[in-house]
Design a protein around this motif. Structure first.
Motif, PDB file in Angstrom:
ATOM      1  N   VAL A   1     -23.789   8.105 -76.418  1.00 25.57           N
ATOM      2  CA  VAL A   1     -24.925   8.777 -75.782  1.00 25.57           C
ATOM      3  C   VAL A   1     -25.487   7.871 -74.700  1.00 25.57           C
ATOM      4  N   ALA A   2     -25.695   8.441 -73.523  1.00 25.58           N
ATOM      5  CA  ALA A   2     -26.187   7.654 -72.393  1.00 25.58           C
ATOM      6  C   ALA A   2     -27.562   7.058 -72.695  1.00 25.58           C
ATOM      7  N   ASP A   3     -27.730   5.805 -72.342  1.00 27.52           N
ATOM      8  CA  ASP A   3     -28.995   5.101 -72.500  1.00 27.52           C
ATOM      9  C   ASP A   3     -29.784   5.230 -71.196  1.00 27.52           C
ATOM     10  N   PRO A   4     -30.893   5.990 -71.189  1.00 25.67           N
ATOM     11  CA  PRO A   4     -31.656   6.178 -69.950  1.00 25.67           C
ATOM     12  C   PRO A   4     -32.104   4.870 -69.317  1.00 25.67           C
ATOM     13  N   ALA A   5     -32.410   3.883 -70.152  1.00 29.06           N
ATOM     14  CA  ALA A   5     -32.843   2.593 -69.615  1.00 29.06           C
ATOM     15  C   ALA A   5     -31.725   1.938 -68.826  1.00 29.06           C
ATOM     16  N   ALA A   6     -30.490   2.054 -69.336  1.00 28.99           N
ATOM     17  CA  ALA A   6     -29.344   1.467 -68.637  1.00 28.99           C
ATOM     18  C   ALA A   6     -29.075   2.215 -67.340  1.00 28.99           C
ATOM     19  N   THR A   7     -29.113   3.540 -67.420  1.00 33.47           N
ATOM     20  CA  THR A   7     -28.879   4.351 -66.221  1.00 33.47           C
ATOM     21  C   THR A   7     -29.918   4.052 -65.148  1.00 33.47           C
ATOM     22  N   GLY A   8     -31.164   3.846 -65.577  1.00 33.41           N
ATOM     23  CA  GLY A   8     -32.243   3.585 -64.637  1.00 33.41           C
ATOM     24  C   GLY A   8     -32.155   2.243 -63.946  1.00 33.41           C
ATOM     25  N   LEU A   9     -31.311   1.364 -64.453  1.00 31.29           N
ATOM     26  CA  LEU A   9     -31.155   0.049 -63.832  1.00 31.29           C
ATOM     27  C   LEU A   9     -30.494   0.143 -62.462  1.00 31.29           C
ATOM     28  N   LEU A  10     -29.641   1.147 -62.299  1.00 30.09           N
ATOM     29  CA  LEU A  10     -28.780   1.204 -61.122  1.00 30.09           C
ATOM     30  C   LEU A  10     -29.139   2.365 -60.205  1.00 30.09           C
TER      31      LEU A  10
ATOM     32  N   ARG B   1     -25.778   4.959 -55.789  1.00 30.53           N
ATOM     33  CA  ARG B   1     -24.608   4.324 -55.190  1.00 30.53           C
ATOM     34  C   ARG B   1     -23.989   3.310 -56.151  1.00 30.53           C
ATOM     35  N   GLU B   2     -24.820   2.522 -56.808  1.00 30.26           N
ATOM     36  CA  GLU B   2     -24.315   1.523 -57.751  1.00 30.26           C
ATOM     37  C   GLU B   2     -23.612   2.197 -58.919  1.00 30.26           C
ATOM     38  N   GLN B   3     -24.131   3.339 -59.368  1.00 33.30           N
ATOM     39  CA  GLN B   3     -23.472   4.067 -60.451  1.00 33.30           C
ATOM     40  C   GLN B   3     -22.105   4.584 -60.006  1.00 33.30           C
ATOM     41  N   GLU B   4     -21.999   5.018 -58.759  1.00 39.65           N
ATOM     42  CA  GLU B   4     -20.708   5.455 -58.225  1.00 39.65           C
ATOM     43  C   GLU B   4     -19.701   4.309 -58.232  1.00 39.65           C
ATOM     44  N   ILE B   5     -20.155   3.145 -57.828  1.00 36.03           N
ATOM     45  CA  ILE B   5     -19.275   1.978 -57.773  1.00 36.03           C
ATOM     46  C   ILE B   5     -18.811   1.592 -59.167  1.00 36.03           C
ATOM     47  N   VAL B   6     -19.714   1.603 -60.130  1.00 36.69           N
ATOM     48  CA  VAL B   6     -19.337   1.264 -61.501  1.00 36.69           C
ATOM     49  C   VAL B   6     -18.347   2.278 -62.055  1.00 36.69           C
ATOM     50  N   ALA B   7     -18.560   3.550 -61.757  1.00 40.36           N
ATOM     51  CA  ALA B   7     -17.636   4.586 -62.232  1.00 40.36           C
ATOM     52  C   ALA B   7     -16.228   4.354 -61.696  1.00 40.36           C
TER      53      ALA B   7
ATOM     54  N   TYR C   1     -19.385   1.400 -70.556  1.00 42.18           N
ATOM     55  CA  TYR C   1     -19.009   2.296 -71.655  1.00 42.18           C
ATOM     56  C   TYR C   1     -19.976   2.179 -72.828  1.00 42.18           C
ATOM     57  N   ASP C   2     -20.418   0.959 -73.133  1.00 43.40           N
ATOM     58  CA  ASP C   2     -21.352   0.772 -74.242  1.00 43.40           C
ATOM     59  C   ASP C   2     -22.691   1.464 -73.990  1.00 43.40           C
ATOM     60  N   SER C   3     -23.105   1.515 -72.731  1.00 43.43           N
ATOM     61  CA  SER C   3     -24.390   2.127 -72.385  1.00 43.43           C
ATOM     62  C   SER C   3     -24.297   3.626 -72.168  1.00 43.43           C
ATOM     63  N   GLY C   4     -23.062   4.154 -72.163  1.00 41.97           N
ATOM     64  CA  GLY C   4     -22.874   5.575 -71.924  1.00 41.97           C
ATOM     65  C   GLY C   4     -22.983   5.968 -70.467  1.00 41.97           C
ATOM     66  N   LEU C   5     -23.052   4.982 -69.592  1.00 42.66           N
ATOM     67  CA  LEU C   5     -23.128   5.267 -68.157  1.00 42.66           C
ATOM     68  C   LEU C   5     -21.857   5.962 -67.679  1.00 42.66           C
ATOM     69  N   VAL C   6     -20.731   5.547 -68.249  1.00 40.73           N
ATOM     70  CA  VAL C   6     -19.437   6.152 -67.934  1.00 40.73           C
ATOM     71  C   VAL C   6     -18.901   6.787 -69.195  1.00 40.73           C
ATOM     72  N   VAL C   7     -18.419   8.020 -69.066  1.00 40.83           N
ATOM     73  CA  VAL C   7     -17.913   8.771 -70.208  1.00 40.83           C
ATOM     74  C   VAL C   7     -16.391   8.736 -70.199  1.00 40.83           C
ATOM     75  N   PRO C   8     -15.752   8.395 -71.318  1.00 42.86           N
ATOM     76  CA  PRO C   8     -14.294   8.378 -71.373  1.00 42.86           C
ATOM     77  C   PRO C   8     -13.704   9.714 -70.948  1.00 42.86           C
ATOM     78  N   GLY C   9     -12.726   9.653 -70.068  1.00 46.68           N
ATOM     79  CA  GLY C   9     -12.061  10.865 -69.619  1.00 46.68           C
ATOM     80  C   GLY C   9     -12.738  11.569 -68.464  1.00 46.68           C
ATOM     81  N   ALA C  10     -13.932  11.103 -68.084  1.00 44.21           N
ATOM     82  CA  ALA C  10     -14.651  11.782 -67.007  1.00 44.21           C
ATOM     83  C   ALA C  10     -14.038  11.421 -65.675  1.00 44.21           C
TER      84      ALA C  10
END
Length: 219
Positions: free
Chosen positions: A146-155, A158-164, A210-219
Protein backbone atom coordinates in the motif's frame (compact mmCIF):
# COMPACT_ATOMS: atom_id res chain seq x y z
CA UNK A 1 42.75 6.22 -4.70
CA UNK A 2 39.80 3.83 -4.41
CA UNK A 3 40.43 1.26 -1.68
CA UNK A 4 38.95 -2.23 -2.04
CA UNK A 5 38.55 -5.34 0.12
CA UNK A 6 38.12 -8.63 -1.77
CA UNK A 7 36.03 -11.44 -0.30
CA UNK A 8 35.98 -14.84 -1.99
CA UNK A 9 36.70 -18.37 -0.77
CA UNK A 10 38.87 -19.03 -3.84
CA UNK A 11 42.37 -17.57 -3.60
CA UNK A 12 42.79 -17.68 -7.38
CA UNK A 13 39.73 -15.43 -7.82
CA UNK A 14 41.07 -12.93 -5.29
CA UNK A 15 44.46 -12.96 -7.00
CA UNK A 16 42.91 -12.37 -10.41
CA UNK A 17 40.76 -9.51 -9.17
CA UNK A 18 43.77 -7.96 -7.46
CA UNK A 19 45.73 -7.90 -10.71
CA UNK A 20 42.79 -6.39 -12.61
CA UNK A 21 42.00 -3.69 -10.06
CA UNK A 22 45.57 -2.68 -9.27
CA UNK A 23 46.46 -2.46 -12.96
CA UNK A 24 43.81 0.28 -13.21
CA UNK A 25 45.02 2.25 -10.22
CA UNK A 26 42.71 0.85 -7.53
CA UNK A 27 44.22 -0.34 -4.25
CA UNK A 28 43.40 -3.73 -2.71
CA UNK A 29 43.80 -3.15 1.04
CA UNK A 30 42.53 -6.46 2.37
CA UNK A 31 41.22 -9.94 1.58
CA UNK A 32 38.97 -12.49 3.27
CA UNK A 33 37.77 -15.98 2.43
CA UNK A 34 34.50 -15.97 4.37
CA UNK A 35 31.85 -13.61 5.66
CA UNK A 36 32.99 -13.40 9.26
CA UNK A 37 36.54 -12.46 8.25
CA UNK A 38 35.13 -10.03 5.69
CA UNK A 39 33.37 -8.05 8.41
CA UNK A 40 36.51 -7.90 10.54
CA UNK A 41 38.76 -6.83 7.66
CA UNK A 42 36.30 -4.27 6.31
CA UNK A 43 35.74 -2.68 9.71
CA UNK A 44 39.49 -2.46 10.24
CA UNK A 45 40.40 -1.10 6.80
CA UNK A 46 37.27 0.99 6.07
CA UNK A 47 37.55 0.50 2.28
CA UNK A 48 35.56 2.42 -0.31
CA UNK A 49 34.11 -0.86 -1.62
CA UNK A 50 33.91 -4.49 -0.53
CA UNK A 51 33.70 -6.96 -3.42
CA UNK A 52 31.69 -9.76 -1.83
CA UNK A 53 31.06 -13.33 -2.91
CA UNK A 54 27.83 -14.75 -1.49
CA UNK A 55 28.35 -18.50 -1.28
CA UNK A 56 31.27 -19.25 0.99
CA UNK A 57 31.98 -21.82 3.68
CA UNK A 58 32.54 -20.50 7.17
CA UNK A 59 30.25 -17.48 6.85
CA UNK A 60 28.06 -16.39 3.97
CA UNK A 61 28.23 -13.08 2.15
CA UNK A 62 24.59 -12.16 2.87
CA UNK A 63 25.12 -12.00 6.62
CA UNK A 64 28.36 -10.09 6.11
CA UNK A 65 26.65 -7.63 3.76
CA UNK A 66 23.91 -6.99 6.31
CA UNK A 67 26.48 -6.35 9.04
CA UNK A 68 28.45 -3.94 6.85
CA UNK A 69 25.71 -2.17 4.89
CA UNK A 70 22.33 -3.24 6.19
CA UNK A 71 19.48 -1.09 7.54
CA UNK A 72 20.46 0.62 10.74
CA UNK A 73 24.22 0.42 10.18
CA UNK A 74 25.51 3.82 11.29
CA UNK A 75 28.57 3.98 9.06
CA UNK A 76 27.94 1.52 6.21
CA UNK A 77 30.61 0.18 3.88
CA UNK A 78 29.43 -0.11 0.25
CA UNK A 79 29.21 -3.73 -0.91
CA UNK A 80 29.44 -4.90 -4.51
CA UNK A 81 28.27 -8.49 -4.76
CA UNK A 82 30.34 -10.44 -7.28
CA UNK A 83 28.81 -13.86 -7.80
CA UNK A 84 28.65 -16.83 -10.15
CA UNK A 85 24.90 -16.90 -9.62
CA UNK A 86 22.34 -14.36 -10.77
CA UNK A 87 18.68 -15.08 -10.13
CA UNK A 88 18.76 -17.08 -6.92
CA UNK A 89 17.83 -16.31 -3.32
CA UNK A 90 21.38 -15.20 -2.59
CA UNK A 91 21.12 -12.25 -4.95
CA UNK A 92 17.80 -11.09 -3.54
CA UNK A 93 19.02 -11.65 -0.01
CA UNK A 94 21.99 -9.42 -0.76
CA UNK A 95 19.71 -6.75 -2.20
CA UNK A 96 17.61 -6.70 0.95
CA UNK A 97 20.74 -6.85 3.11
CA UNK A 98 21.99 -3.54 1.69
CA UNK A 99 24.21 -4.38 -1.28
CA UNK A 100 24.95 -1.45 -3.57
CA UNK A 101 25.38 -3.50 -6.72
CA UNK A 102 25.74 -6.86 -8.41
CA UNK A 103 28.15 -8.28 -10.93
CA UNK A 104 28.72 -11.74 -12.36
CA UNK A 105 32.20 -13.19 -12.01
CA UNK A 106 32.48 -13.70 -15.74
CA UNK A 107 32.18 -9.95 -16.40
CA UNK A 108 34.93 -8.40 -18.49
CA UNK A 109 37.79 -6.81 -16.50
CA UNK A 110 36.83 -3.29 -17.54
CA UNK A 111 33.27 -3.91 -16.31
CA UNK A 112 34.57 -4.97 -12.90
CA UNK A 113 36.74 -1.87 -12.63
CA UNK A 114 33.88 0.39 -13.70
CA UNK A 115 31.50 -1.26 -11.23
CA UNK A 116 33.90 -0.77 -8.32
CA UNK A 117 34.39 2.88 -9.23
CA UNK A 118 30.65 3.49 -9.57
CA UNK A 119 29.86 1.90 -6.22
CA UNK A 120 32.70 3.83 -4.57
CA UNK A 121 31.27 7.05 -6.02
CA UNK A 122 27.89 6.28 -4.49
CA UNK A 123 26.11 5.56 -7.75
CA UNK A 124 25.36 1.93 -7.07
CA UNK A 125 25.17 -0.56 -9.88
CA UNK A 126 23.34 -3.64 -11.00
CA UNK A 127 25.08 -5.41 -13.88
CA UNK A 128 23.27 -4.28 -17.04
CA UNK A 129 22.74 -7.89 -18.05
CA UNK A 130 20.91 -8.49 -14.76
CA UNK A 131 19.22 -5.15 -14.17
CA UNK A 132 15.71 -5.72 -15.44
CA UNK A 133 15.54 -9.38 -14.44
CA UNK A 134 16.74 -8.67 -10.92
CA UNK A 135 14.42 -5.71 -10.39
CA UNK A 136 11.39 -7.47 -11.91
CA UNK A 137 11.92 -10.55 -9.76
CA UNK A 138 12.58 -8.45 -6.67
CA UNK A 139 9.30 -6.59 -7.25
CA UNK A 140 7.41 -9.86 -7.74
CA UNK A 141 8.75 -11.28 -4.49
CA UNK A 142 7.96 -8.04 -2.67
CA UNK A 143 4.32 -8.18 -3.72
CA UNK A 144 1.81 -5.36 -3.59
CA UNK A 145 2.49 -2.70 -0.94
CA UNK A 146 0.00 0.00 0.00
CA UNK A 147 1.39 3.37 -1.02
CA UNK A 148 2.70 5.49 1.85
CA UNK A 149 1.41 9.07 1.35
CA UNK A 150 4.32 10.45 3.34
CA UNK A 151 6.80 8.77 0.99
CA UNK A 152 4.92 9.90 -2.10
CA UNK A 153 4.82 13.45 -0.76
CA UNK A 154 8.60 13.55 -0.51
CA UNK A 155 9.03 13.69 -4.27
CA UNK A 156 7.85 15.99 -7.02
CA UNK A 157 5.92 14.57 -9.97
CA UNK A 158 9.07 14.67 -12.10
CA UNK A 159 11.10 12.90 -9.41
CA UNK A 160 8.44 10.18 -9.19
CA UNK A 161 8.68 9.69 -12.96
CA UNK A 162 12.44 9.29 -12.71
CA UNK A 163 12.17 6.77 -9.88
CA UNK A 164 9.58 4.78 -11.82
CA UNK A 165 11.91 4.56 -14.81
CA UNK A 166 14.84 3.65 -12.56
CA UNK A 167 12.76 0.78 -11.18
CA UNK A 168 12.33 -0.54 -14.71
CA UNK A 169 16.10 -0.88 -14.91
CA UNK A 170 16.65 2.22 -17.03
CA UNK A 171 20.05 3.88 -17.17
CA UNK A 172 20.50 7.64 -16.79
CA UNK A 173 20.70 7.95 -20.57
CA UNK A 174 17.50 5.95 -21.05
CA UNK A 175 15.68 8.00 -18.42
CA UNK A 176 16.88 11.20 -20.07
CA UNK A 177 15.67 10.07 -23.48
CA UNK A 178 12.26 9.03 -22.15
CA UNK A 179 11.71 12.35 -20.36
CA UNK A 180 13.48 14.61 -22.89
CA UNK A 181 16.10 15.66 -20.36
CA UNK A 182 19.87 15.88 -20.34
CA UNK A 183 21.64 12.94 -18.63
CA UNK A 184 23.32 15.44 -16.30
CA UNK A 185 19.88 16.69 -15.26
CA UNK A 186 18.76 13.15 -14.49
CA UNK A 187 21.87 12.62 -12.39
CA UNK A 188 21.14 15.81 -10.43
CA UNK A 189 17.53 14.73 -9.88
CA UNK A 190 18.65 11.32 -8.63
CA UNK A 191 21.10 12.92 -6.24
CA UNK A 192 18.33 15.07 -4.74
CA UNK A 193 15.96 12.11 -4.57
CA UNK A 194 18.49 10.02 -2.67
CA UNK A 195 19.05 12.88 -0.23
CA UNK A 196 15.29 13.17 0.34
CA UNK A 197 14.72 9.45 0.80
CA UNK A 198 17.92 8.60 2.63
CA UNK A 199 18.83 6.00 -0.01
CA UNK A 200 22.59 5.49 -0.27
CA UNK A 201 22.57 4.68 -3.97
CA UNK A 202 20.44 3.73 -6.97
CA UNK A 203 19.98 0.13 -5.88
CA UNK A 204 18.72 1.03 -2.42
CA UNK A 205 16.50 3.72 -3.98
CA UNK A 206 14.78 0.94 -5.93
CA UNK A 207 14.27 -0.97 -2.67
CA UNK A 208 12.82 2.17 -1.05
CA UNK A 209 10.45 2.77 -3.97
CA UNK A 210 8.92 -0.71 -3.73
CA UNK A 211 8.87 -0.75 0.07
CA UNK A 212 7.03 2.58 0.15
CA UNK A 213 4.54 1.55 -2.52
CA UNK A 214 5.63 4.41 -4.75
CA UNK A 215 6.17 1.89 -7.55
CA UNK A 216 3.78 -1.01 -8.06
CA UNK A 217 5.12 -4.34 -9.36
CA UNK A 218 4.06 -4.89 -12.94
CA UNK A 219 2.95 -1.30 -13.46
Amino acid sequence: MTRVVLVDDQAVVRAGFTVILQSEGLEVVGEASNGADAVRVARRERPDVVCMDVRMPGGDGITATRELAGPGVADPVPVLVVSTFDLDDYVFGALEAGASGFLLKDAEPEVLVDAVRRVAAGDGLVDQALTRRVIDEFARRRGLVVADPAATGLLTAREQEIVALLCRGSSNAEIAAALFLEPSTVKSHLSRIMTKTGARDRVQLVVWAYDSGLVVPGA
